[in-house]
Design a protein around this motif. Structure first.
Motif, PDB file in Angstrom:
ATOM      1  N   LYS A  22      38.055 -27.745  14.967  1.00 12.04           N
ATOM      2  CA  LYS A  22      39.403 -27.757  15.554  1.00 12.04           C
ATOM      3  C   LYS A  22      40.493 -27.559  14.508  1.00 12.04           C
ATOM      4  O   LYS A  22      41.567 -27.070  14.794  1.00 12.04           O
ATOM      5  CB  LYS A  22      39.674 -29.109  16.227  1.00 12.04           C
ATOM      6  CG  LYS A  22      39.455 -29.118  17.705  1.00 12.04           C
ATOM      7  CD  LYS A  22      40.291 -30.135  18.465  1.00 12.04           C
ATOM      8  CE  LYS A  22      40.221 -31.538  17.979  1.00 12.04           C
ATOM      9  NZ  LYS A  22      38.879 -32.133  17.953  1.00 12.04           N
ATOM     10  N   LYS A  23      40.237 -28.032  13.261  1.00 14.14           N
ATOM     11  CA  LYS A  23      41.284 -27.939  12.244  1.00 14.14           C
ATOM     12  C   LYS A  23      41.410 -26.554  11.633  1.00 14.14           C
ATOM     13  O   LYS A  23      42.344 -26.294  10.868  1.00 14.14           O
ATOM     14  CB  LYS A  23      41.050 -28.951  11.113  1.00 14.14           C
ATOM     15  CG  LYS A  23      41.611 -30.316  11.420  1.00 14.14           C
ATOM     16  CD  LYS A  23      40.567 -31.181  12.069  1.00 14.14           C
ATOM     17  CE  LYS A  23      41.187 -32.393  12.726  1.00 14.14           C
ATOM     18  NZ  LYS A  23      40.157 -33.059  13.561  1.00 14.14           N
ATOM     19  N   SER A  24      40.418 -25.688  11.880  1.00  8.89           N
ATOM     20  CA  SER A  24      40.516 -24.342  11.321  1.00  8.89           C
ATOM     21  C   SER A  24      41.631 -23.572  12.005  1.00  8.89           C
ATOM     22  O   SER A  24      41.947 -23.804  13.160  1.00  8.89           O
ATOM     23  CB  SER A  24      39.198 -23.585  11.516  1.00  8.89           C
ATOM     24  OG  SER A  24      38.178 -24.212  10.793  1.00  8.89           O
ATOM     25  N   GLU A  25      42.210 -22.664  11.261  1.00 13.14           N
ATOM     26  CA  GLU A  25      43.228 -21.797  11.864  1.00 13.14           C
ATOM     27  C   GLU A  25      42.875 -20.363  11.560  1.00 13.14           C
ATOM     28  O   GLU A  25      42.757 -19.980  10.395  1.00 13.14           O
ATOM     29  CB  GLU A  25      44.602 -22.110  11.284  1.00 13.14           C
ATOM     30  CG  GLU A  25      45.326 -23.165  12.086  1.00 13.14           C
ATOM     31  CD  GLU A  25      46.628 -23.552  11.442  1.00 13.14           C
ATOM     32  OE1 GLU A  25      47.241 -22.702  10.776  1.00 13.14           O
ATOM     33  OE2 GLU A  25      47.019 -24.715  11.603  1.00 13.14           O
ATOM     34  N   ALA A  26      42.715 -19.563  12.621  1.00 14.51           N
ATOM     35  CA  ALA A  26      42.360 -18.157  12.463  1.00 14.51           C
ATOM     36  C   ALA A  26      41.153 -18.013  11.528  1.00 14.51           C
ATOM     37  O   ALA A  26      41.093 -17.113  10.697  1.00 14.51           O
ATOM     38  CB  ALA A  26      43.561 -17.363  11.955  1.00 14.51           C
ATOM     39  N   TYR A  42      43.659 -29.073  26.158  1.00 11.55           N
ATOM     40  CA  TYR A  42      42.820 -28.315  25.221  1.00 11.55           C
ATOM     41  C   TYR A  42      43.203 -28.682  23.794  1.00 11.55           C
ATOM     42  O   TYR A  42      44.357 -28.519  23.387  1.00 11.55           O
ATOM     43  CB  TYR A  42      42.978 -26.811  25.452  1.00 11.55           C
ATOM     44  CG  TYR A  42      42.043 -25.987  24.572  1.00 11.55           C
ATOM     45  CD1 TYR A  42      40.663 -26.105  24.693  1.00 11.55           C
ATOM     46  CD2 TYR A  42      42.542 -25.103  23.624  1.00 11.55           C
ATOM     47  CE1 TYR A  42      39.801 -25.363  23.898  1.00 11.55           C
ATOM     48  CE2 TYR A  42      41.688 -24.352  22.818  1.00 11.55           C
ATOM     49  CZ  TYR A  42      40.316 -24.496  22.964  1.00 11.55           C
ATOM     50  OH  TYR A  42      39.469 -23.754  22.171  1.00 11.55           O
ATOM     51  N   MET A  43      42.244 -29.196  23.051  1.00 12.23           N
ATOM     52  CA  MET A  43      42.500 -29.679  21.687  1.00 12.23           C
ATOM     53  C   MET A  43      43.702 -30.631  21.647  1.00 12.23           C
ATOM     54  O   MET A  43      44.444 -30.657  20.677  1.00 12.23           O
ATOM     55  CB  MET A  43      42.693 -28.504  20.727  1.00 12.23           C
ATOM     56  CG  MET A  43      41.430 -27.672  20.569  1.00 12.23           C
ATOM     57  SD  MET A  43      41.596 -26.460  19.259  1.00 12.23           S
ATOM     58  CE  MET A  43      39.934 -25.746  19.254  1.00 12.23           C
ATOM     59  N   ARG A  44      43.887 -31.364  22.741  1.00 13.68           N
ATOM     60  CA  ARG A  44      44.988 -32.334  22.913  1.00 13.68           C
ATOM     61  C   ARG A  44      46.365 -31.684  22.943  1.00 13.68           C
ATOM     62  O   ARG A  44      47.372 -32.338  22.658  1.00 13.68           O
ATOM     63  CB  ARG A  44      44.947 -33.409  21.832  1.00 13.68           C
ATOM     64  CG  ARG A  44      43.641 -34.207  21.792  1.00 13.68           C
ATOM     65  CD  ARG A  44      43.753 -35.450  20.945  1.00 13.68           C
ATOM     66  NE  ARG A  44      42.459 -36.086  20.791  1.00 13.68           N
ATOM     67  CZ  ARG A  44      41.602 -35.837  19.799  1.00 13.68           C
ATOM     68  NH1 ARG A  44      41.924 -34.965  18.865  1.00 13.68           N
ATOM     69  NH2 ARG A  44      40.447 -36.452  19.752  1.00 13.68           N
ATOM     70  N   ALA A  73      47.450 -16.207  16.883  1.00 13.07           N
ATOM     71  CA  ALA A  73      46.449 -15.142  16.792  1.00 13.07           C
ATOM     72  C   ALA A  73      46.067 -14.641  18.175  1.00 13.07           C
ATOM     73  O   ALA A  73      45.621 -13.510  18.340  1.00 13.07           O
ATOM     74  CB  ALA A  73      45.211 -15.658  16.058  1.00 13.07           C
ATOM     75  N   ASN A 130      35.255 -33.434  21.298  1.00 15.48           N
ATOM     76  CA  ASN A 130      36.657 -33.825  21.461  1.00 15.48           C
ATOM     77  C   ASN A 130      37.581 -32.658  21.778  1.00 15.48           C
ATOM     78  O   ASN A 130      38.739 -32.636  21.359  1.00 15.48           O
ATOM     79  CB  ASN A 130      37.172 -34.528  20.197  1.00 15.48           C
ATOM     80  CG  ASN A 130      36.488 -35.862  19.984  1.00 15.48           C
ATOM     81  OD1 ASN A 130      36.135 -36.542  20.946  1.00 15.48           O
ATOM     82  ND2 ASN A 130      36.289 -36.236  18.738  1.00 15.48           N
ATOM     83  N   MET A 131      37.086 -31.676  22.499  1.00 15.37           N
ATOM     84  CA  MET A 131      37.874 -30.469  22.755  1.00 15.37           C
ATOM     85  C   MET A 131      38.921 -30.671  23.850  1.00 15.37           C
ATOM     86  O   MET A 131      39.882 -29.935  23.943  1.00 15.37           O
ATOM     87  CB  MET A 131      36.943 -29.314  23.156  1.00 15.37           C
ATOM     88  CG  MET A 131      36.259 -28.675  21.962  1.00 15.37           C
ATOM     89  SD  MET A 131      37.466 -27.856  20.883  1.00 15.37           S
ATOM     90  CE  MET A 131      36.440 -27.525  19.444  1.00 15.37           C
ATOM     91  N   ASP A 166      42.077 -21.198  18.964  1.00 13.37           N
ATOM     92  CA  ASP A 166      42.448 -22.374  18.177  1.00 13.37           C
ATOM     93  C   ASP A 166      43.639 -23.085  18.822  1.00 13.37           C
ATOM     94  O   ASP A 166      44.090 -22.719  19.906  1.00 13.37           O
ATOM     95  CB  ASP A 166      42.702 -22.001  16.703  1.00 13.37           C
ATOM     96  CG  ASP A 166      43.915 -21.092  16.539  1.00 13.37           C
ATOM     97  OD1 ASP A 166      44.791 -21.059  17.432  1.00 13.37           O
ATOM     98  OD2 ASP A 166      43.981 -20.407  15.499  1.00 13.37           O
ATOM     99  N   ARG A 167      44.156 -24.117  18.134  1.00 13.48           N
ATOM    100  CA  ARG A 167      45.182 -24.956  18.754  1.00 13.48           C
ATOM    101  C   ARG A 167      46.570 -24.337  18.725  1.00 13.48           C
ATOM    102  O   ARG A 167      47.539 -24.998  19.124  1.00 13.48           O
ATOM    103  CB  ARG A 167      45.197 -26.346  18.128  1.00 13.48           C
ATOM    104  CG  ARG A 167      45.373 -26.342  16.622  1.00 13.48           C
ATOM    105  CD  ARG A 167      45.591 -27.745  16.105  1.00 13.48           C
ATOM    106  NE  ARG A 167      44.411 -28.575  16.344  1.00 13.48           N
ATOM    107  CZ  ARG A 167      44.266 -29.814  15.917  1.00 13.48           C
ATOM    108  NH1 ARG A 167      45.244 -30.389  15.243  1.00 13.48           N
ATOM    109  NH2 ARG A 167      43.179 -30.505  16.157  1.00 13.48           N
ATOM    110  N   GLU A 187      49.747 -34.725  14.648  1.00 15.32           N
ATOM    111  CA  GLU A 187      48.802 -34.033  13.775  1.00 15.32           C
ATOM    112  C   GLU A 187      49.215 -32.614  13.423  1.00 15.32           C
ATOM    113  O   GLU A 187      48.457 -31.662  13.620  1.00 15.32           O
ATOM    114  CB  GLU A 187      47.409 -33.996  14.429  1.00 15.32           C
ATOM    115  CG  GLU A 187      46.320 -33.671  13.445  1.00 15.32           C
ATOM    116  CD  GLU A 187      44.937 -33.966  14.020  1.00 15.32           C
ATOM    117  OE1 GLU A 187      44.694 -33.669  15.185  1.00 15.32           O
ATOM    118  OE2 GLU A 187      44.120 -34.498  13.278  1.00 15.32           O
TER     119      GLU A 187
END
Lengths: 363, 363
Positions: free
Chosen positions: A326-330, B118-120, B35, A152-153, B94-95, A236
């Motif tokens: 996808k939900k990870s950040e850094a 990308y990642m919506r 980042a 789902n990228m 990341d997003r 989201e």
């Protein structure tokens, strides 16, 4: 006919939940007028329901075209998506053409992304034919395809004009897939509504036996809760993430086993047990709650233990996969945990504790 | 530093128009924190401006990645778009990653669509390095790639966080491309602002000589007018279509000649003369107006006669191509015509009259 209204301002729409509504032309009468409709489905669903949907739509649209995709998550890619664009252009479809997604989550995700992108956006309608897609992908506007390096990228947030959940289409669904759909139904208890959880404990057998009234209530309550959450956070940025209860561990299982070996709902089921166990070890819930959740998941015909995805360093592999989610950040993993039954919270957790949970919960 | 504010509610952003702003880190300071940033450019622009943008961004983002695409409209396809997704995923973006589009319209359209998908959806910034992209693609949120059967068929409406028009980047632009950009500048006179048209008649030589003050005014006024139109019709349901003055005939020329033989602006230039001629034959403007427009277009170094795209049946081929244009509905061609100087109107026209215009205006 049960209807849930999804309130998103000018992007509002209805979800119709009932038995046998696909073949009725009345179901489709309020949709926007257009010269053409195009139905996207797959080669498993087409022989079952394409003809009846097509006949119903022909009373409304002068032309009804169709595109039949190969079935399966492994085809949720650009090449297959392009079959939809090819079909739209070969039939001279203009920007008012209405797209219909007839099938499960893969067909819905791809058709939705095609609708979001064709001429920068055409109307679309979802006709989900699996329990999972009825309760999960019918609310939230998430559409996407996979990239070789991640699920789902590539996608868009894009809302349908209408969702029609015809419970009659579940009659042809394999029992294993029905159970996988129940995982996403059960999810709504711990994160939002323990009364619904109690109801599920009383009705899980009726649901597995496809009793109509039970199915209607389960689908209706699931989409109501999801709509409530999404309505507060359409794109989201925060609250909506609680819908991913069980998904962080579950996605790691799906990715680690190779997509398709475990169904999405199966990964979520075992993932919910793991997330509940992590919540318990952080002092947020007690063992009785974890046991109650485990028991309902088991009665729904779902796995309660996580998959071993690496024989050498199972916990290490889980952590590695969860960090690229996808939900990870850094690089920090954000878990959806249960902060007392019926309430979810987003938190990180020490790696050592996460390793303990994985070691305790995997077969 | 000139700044035009584009007011679209929570999707509002600024357009900065000035000389030499790309290398200054102050230009980028108000952007969202992340980042990583990823710059998308092409192999012609990269040697000229990539290093200075990268150095400026490194004061703001811990990591600055880059993806260099092959130059040219013929690469505005899925395969090339995928190079951006590959770069994002290979670098673990990341997003929150901010995408920068450094280049002309093709780079902007593709980077914008990659950012939308990308990642919506991730933030993106446009750094247009051609006059055409500075005046045209910096406002309106249109992003897209081509499909073998049609230009810009797959895309999204997606707004940038910031647009930086550094006029210093025009110094390396070939004269032919500068002229092509002027076509989209001239367009704003007949459809919206004849005072600006008069100003252009006085300053077209200064613009071709790249005098800084003249360029700033031309870019500023163009984006202001476009912003005014788009602000009333973000998703292109009505008024916005007037921005396609000259484009219906122009697209037919581009498609009929094979994309790349005529620059987009050249097709628009000759297309504006044809649309003006059609307006005249419908009694909407007089011959003096058509002559005035033709003269300014000629002084801008642009073609005033349409291309012959079919030796046997030129007008028939034009009509055929115009009927499959994205703006057509159910096969009816909607022309943007001039309803008195400074005012545009959308209308259909009898095929016979359109044929007369094509016969009269093509070489």
């Amino acid at each position: 006919m049960e209807t849930v209204q999804i309130d998103l301002g000018e992007r509002s729409y209805s979800i119709v939940i009932d038995q046998g509504v696909v073949p009725q032309s009345a179901t489709w009468q309020k949709l926007p007028k257009a010269a053409a409709a195009l139905i996207v489905t797959n080669d498993v669903v087409a022989p079952l329901y394409l003809a009846s949907l097509k006949a119903a739509l022909q009373t409304q649209y002068p032309q009804v075209h169709e595109v039949i995709l190969p079935d399966g998550e492994e085809h949720k890619d650009w090449q297959t998506l392009n079959l939809i664009f090819d079909g739209l252009l070969a039939n001279g479809c203009d920007r008012k053409t209405v797209l219909f997604a007839l099938g499960g989550g893969v067909v819905g995700d791809m058709t939705g992304f095609a609708a979001a992108s064709y001429m920068r956006g055409v109307p679309f309608v979802q006709v989900p034919t699996t329990l999972l897609s009825q309760v999960d992908s019918s609310v939230g506007g998430k559409t996407a395809i996979n990239h070789p390096q991640g699920k789902n990228m590539i996608g868009a947030f894009y809302q349908p004009q209408l969702v029609v959940c015809d419970l009659a289409t579940l009659a042809t669904l394999p029992a294993r897939e029905l159970s996988a759909g129940l995982a996403e139904v059960i999810k709504y208890g711990p994160i939002a509504d323990m009364e619904f959880f109690s109801w599920l404990e009383s009705h899980v057998d009726a649901l597995r036996a496809q009793e109509s009234a039970a199915l209607v209530h389960a689908v209706r309550r699931s989409v109501e809760i999801k709509a409530w959450v999404v309505g507060q956070d359409e794109k989201e940025s925060g609250l909506r993430a609680i819908l991913n209860f069980g998904h962080t561990f579950g996605h790691a299982m799906e990715a680690g086993m190779g997509y398709g070996n475990w169904l999405h709902g199966e990964g979520v089921a075992a993932g919910m047990v793991m997330a509940a166990e992590l919540s318990k070890r952080l002092g947020l819930v007690d063992e009785a709650f974890v046991q109650r959740l485990r028991s309902l998941i088991e009665r729904a015909g779902l796995p309660v233990r996580g998959a071993v995805i690496d024989a050498q360093d199972n916990a290490g592999r889980y952590l590695e996969l969860m960090r690229v989610d996808k939900k990870s950040e850094a690089g920090e993993i954000r878990f959806v945990l249960i902060d007392g039954p019926g309430k979810a919270v987003m938190r990180s957790a020490p790696d050592a504790l996460v390793r303990e949970v994985i070691d305790a919960c995997c077969v």
